[in-house]
Scaffold this active site. Sequence first.
Site, PDB file in Angstrom:
ATOM      1  N   LEU A  58       0.867  -1.165   0.000  1.00 16.06           N
ATOM      2  CA  LEU A  58       0.000   0.000   0.000  1.00 16.06           C
ATOM      3  C   LEU A  58       0.909   1.221   0.000  1.00 16.06           C
ATOM      4  O   LEU A  58       1.911   1.246   0.720  1.00 16.06           O
ATOM      5  CB  LEU A  58      -0.898   0.044   1.241  1.00 16.06           C
ATOM      6  CG  LEU A  58      -2.013  -0.999   1.370  1.00 16.06           C
ATOM      7  CD1 LEU A  58      -2.744  -0.819   2.698  1.00 16.06           C
ATOM      8  CD2 LEU A  58      -2.989  -0.925   0.213  1.00 16.06           C
ATOM      9  N   ASP A  59       0.569   2.222  -0.788  1.00 14.18           N
ATOM     10  CA  ASP A  59       1.341   3.454  -0.773  1.00 14.18           C
ATOM     11  C   ASP A  59       1.362   4.024   0.645  1.00 14.18           C
ATOM     12  O   ASP A  59       0.419   3.818   1.420  1.00 14.18           O
ATOM     13  CB  ASP A  59       0.713   4.505  -1.702  1.00 14.18           C
ATOM     14  CG  ASP A  59       0.603   4.021  -3.136  1.00 14.18           C
ATOM     15  OD1 ASP A  59       1.435   3.193  -3.545  1.00 14.18           O
ATOM     16  OD2 ASP A  59      -0.319   4.486  -3.838  1.00 14.18           O
ATOM     17  N   ALA A  60       2.411   4.770   0.964  1.00 11.16           N
ATOM     18  CA  ALA A  60       2.520   5.342   2.312  1.00 11.16           C
ATOM     19  C   ALA A  60       1.281   6.150   2.719  1.00 11.16           C
ATOM     20  O   ALA A  60       0.810   6.022   3.850  1.00 11.16           O
ATOM     21  CB  ALA A  60       3.781   6.197   2.411  1.00 11.16           C
ATOM     22  N   THR A  62      -1.774   5.710   1.867  1.00 15.12           N
ATOM     23  CA  THR A  62      -2.978   4.876   1.861  1.00 15.12           C
ATOM     24  C   THR A  62      -3.035   4.052   3.144  1.00 15.12           C
ATOM     25  O   THR A  62      -2.039   3.482   3.562  1.00 15.12           O
ATOM     26  CB  THR A  62      -2.978   3.928   0.647  1.00 15.12           C
ATOM     27  OG1 THR A  62      -2.812   4.695  -0.551  1.00 15.12           O
ATOM     28  CG2 THR A  62      -4.272   3.150   0.558  1.00 15.12           C
TER      29      THR A  62
END
Length: 234
Positions: A58-60, A62
């Site tokens: 997951l992107d930071a 998100t």
Amino acid sequence: MNPFKILFQDKHFFAIDKPAGYFVHPPELSPYPVPREKICLYHLRKHFNQDVFPVHRLDAPTSGVLLFAMSRDSARELNRLFADRKMHKTYQAVVRGIVEEEGRIDLPLEIDEGRVLAESTTLYKRLSTIELPFPVGKKYPTARYSWVEVNPVTGRWHQIRRHFDRIAHPLLGDIEHGDSHHNRFFRDHLEIRGLCLKATSIRMQNPWSQEEITIRTEPCEKWDKIEKLFSQQS
């Protein structure tokens, strides 16, 4: 101390509820050093006192459901489910404008610094809309937003964020692909900060027990605010 809520755990893998602002592992291309206290692997290896293996990312910015395996073999088995599209991920997001009640975004996305395009598909359905009497960006007299449920069929880098930007409905709080005027309005006027994207659930057949399971996140303050905002209109 482990800062993450563990949503599911057996001897093969576990799931955490990742808060926004944490990296899965040390970023390779970050222009600035990331403290280890902001890296999931640092905390989880310390918590379990062993190596653990991220199954996806997951992107930071998100938040939401994030899977880790307890061994390399378990990670390979779970990665196979992702490759076979048997791992069903659901997200919620807030986007600028009013989207269709449901839709499918089929737009190839760059995966190699713009040189290589890959098939990319995102499904969505609209949960709610709101129109606020503020001329954000000065182009329109009101500000309109949609709360959507999103199911990415493929798993490209920033896929949801880039897909909604490509159809002119960028995510709120997205500083890379979004609209700075609406981001500022959400942050300063509505006091809803950060990227409005949350991985709310993962549904899969547990490869070891053969049980169909759904792992869900728990309520949080930010998304309680979003739900309250959209409850003003439907």
